[in-house]
Design a protein around this motif. Structure first.
Motif, PDB file in Angstrom:
ATOM      1  N   ALA A  41       0.816  -1.209   0.000  1.00 20.67           N
ATOM      2  CA  ALA A  41       0.000   0.000   0.000  1.00 20.67           C
ATOM      3  C   ALA A  41       0.849   1.259   0.000  1.00 20.67           C
ATOM      4  O   ALA A  41       0.404   2.313  -0.452  1.00 20.67           O
ATOM      5  CB  ALA A  41      -0.927   0.005   1.213  1.00 20.67           C
ATOM      6  N   HIS A 210      -5.852   2.672   4.099  1.00 18.04           N
ATOM      7  CA  HIS A 210      -6.861   3.290   3.242  1.00 18.04           C
ATOM      8  C   HIS A 210      -7.823   4.124   4.069  1.00 18.04           C
ATOM      9  O   HIS A 210      -7.884   4.016   5.293  1.00 18.04           O
ATOM     10  CB  HIS A 210      -7.621   2.246   2.408  1.00 18.04           C
ATOM     11  N   SER A 244      -7.827   3.105  -6.141  1.00 19.06           N
ATOM     12  CA  SER A 244      -6.472   2.955  -5.616  1.00 19.06           C
ATOM     13  C   SER A 244      -5.450   3.521  -6.591  1.00 19.06           C
ATOM     14  O   SER A 244      -5.772   3.924  -7.707  1.00 19.06           O
ATOM     15  CB  SER A 244      -6.155   1.475  -5.361  1.00 19.06           C
ATOM     16  N   TYR A 248      -3.262  -1.372  -5.904  1.00 21.67           N
ATOM     17  CA  TYR A 248      -3.602  -1.786  -4.549  1.00 21.67           C
ATOM     18  C   TYR A 248      -5.104  -2.072  -4.553  1.00 21.67           C
ATOM     19  O   TYR A 248      -5.822  -1.559  -5.414  1.00 21.67           O
ATOM     20  CB  TYR A 248      -3.266  -0.672  -3.558  1.00 21.67           C
ATOM     21  N   HIS A 250      -7.521  -1.107  -2.487  1.00 23.37           N
ATOM     22  CA  HIS A 250      -8.113   0.232  -2.426  1.00 23.37           C
ATOM     23  C   HIS A 250      -7.395   1.094  -1.399  1.00 23.37           C
ATOM     24  O   HIS A 250      -7.126   0.678  -0.285  1.00 23.37           O
ATOM     25  CB  HIS A 250      -9.619   0.211  -2.168  1.00 23.37           C
ATOM     26  N   HIS A 251      -7.062   2.299  -1.841  1.00 21.89           N
ATOM     27  CA  HIS A 251      -6.596   3.339  -0.933  1.00 21.89           C
ATOM     28  C   HIS A 251      -7.771   4.192  -0.462  1.00 21.89           C
ATOM     29  O   HIS A 251      -7.659   4.915   0.528  1.00 21.89           O
ATOM     30  CB  HIS A 251      -5.583   4.262  -1.628  1.00 21.89           C
TER      31      HIS A 251
END
Length: 321
Positions: A41, A210, A244, A248, A250-251
């Motif tokens: 991440a 995130h 993302s 990734y 999801h950020h």
């Protein structure tokens, strides 16, 4: 400290009578149908940096993040507390004693997600949380990660999670497979000694993996965070969208479950003041700023980047690492 840590104990803390109920609570937290390596991440072109919250009771909330999450207090005064891990600031709390608590149906913060460096760290944290009888709101296996949910004393949502190795994430046509399945608690806890709580401080590699926001309109939110900020869509379903940088999972998560049609946020309430997205690449920052200016976004120039305001008044800082 000797702990009676059983599945029943964890279920009681989550206010559930079964793992299915706990997974259902987590489903509500991530909007999934019921039933990466942690450094990944932070290796992406953009990543989440830090979060700033407005709080009524600074001491109570700061103590919570110190004692429950294990963050180190890096700075503390009557008006602000700065907390982090490994010498990196992750959370700033601003005292607003006269503020009203932000309503759950307003746009703003859904949860801040703290990413553990390893699955074992998550297990150690869970043992400590259980030993201190910390109330939990759900836990689940999301396929890409394993997560535990809780709320701070003023109702700000928190996720504590560990990623599975990115090689195990399943992608199809640009969408990553996620779910909300029952968390295999015995398998997770097999990584640590459940009779001893040895998690006193967050590991140095803990980061904000995130952010998850409440928004008033999903299409409008995607237009801002994808079209203008530059994050890439990774999944969309059930009134939620996930974006993302660098594949990734999801950020950033966004949903309208409680906040559909929400208007402008009230800065006089508690909740999310701003969060940052950080990049080491000047060209990415320059492209972001150009898109924002062309789109007529409300911008404030900062020493190492810019601050933009999303359609509901949530501020996001785009910063050079």
């Amino acid at each position: 400290m000797t702990i009676d840590l059983t599945r029943r104990t964890l279920l009681q803390l989550a206010g559930a009578t079964s793992l299915a109920m706990a997974a259902a609570a987590a489903a509500r937290a991530e909007g999934m149908p019921q039933g990466g390596g942690p450094t990944y991440a932070s290796r992406t072109p953009m990543r989440v940096g830090m979060v700033t919250l407005r709080v009524k009771n600074l001491d109570k909330v700061a103590d919570y993040y110190r004692d429950v999450i294990g963050l180190t207090v890096m700075e503390r005064s009557a008006s602000v507390a700065r907390l982090g891990a490994g010498g990196v600031a992750l959370l700033v709390l601003e005292a607003r004693p006269d503020a009203a608590i932000e309503p759950r149906n307003a746009a703003g913060l859904y949860h801040t997600a703290f990413l553990m460096p390893s699955r074992k760290d998550l297990a150690r944290w869970l043992v400590a949380a259980a030993s201190h009888r910390v109330p939990l709101s759900g836990f689940a296996d999301h396929l890409v990660s394993e997560s535990v949910y809780l709320d701070d004393p003023e109702g700000n949502g928190i996720e504590v999670y560990a990623d599975r190795d990115p090689s195990q994430w399943q992608w199809s046509e640009g969408s990553v497979k996620m779910a909300t399945d029952e968390l295999n608690i015995p398998d997770l806890l097999s990584l640590t000694n459940t009779r001893v709580a040895d998690y006193a401080r967050a590991p140095e590699g803990l980061r904000v993996g995130h952010m998850h926001l409440r928004v008033g309109d999903l299409a409008q939110a995607e237009s801002f965070y994808h079209g203008t900020i530059g994050l890439d869509p990774t999944r969309k379903r059930n009134g939620a969208a996930f974006l993302s940088s660098g594949r990734y999972h999801h950020h950033l998560g966004m949903n309208v479950w409680q906040s559909q049609g929400a208007g402008q946020r009230d800065d006089a309430t508690t909740g999310l003041a701003w969060f940052s997205l950080v990049t080491a690449k000047q060209d990415i920052l320059a492209a972001q700023e150009e898109r924002l200016r062309k789109g007529g976004a409300q911008l404030t120039t900062l020493a190492n980047g810019v601050e933009a305001v999303d359609p509901w008044g949530t501020r996001v800082r785009l910063l050079k690492a």
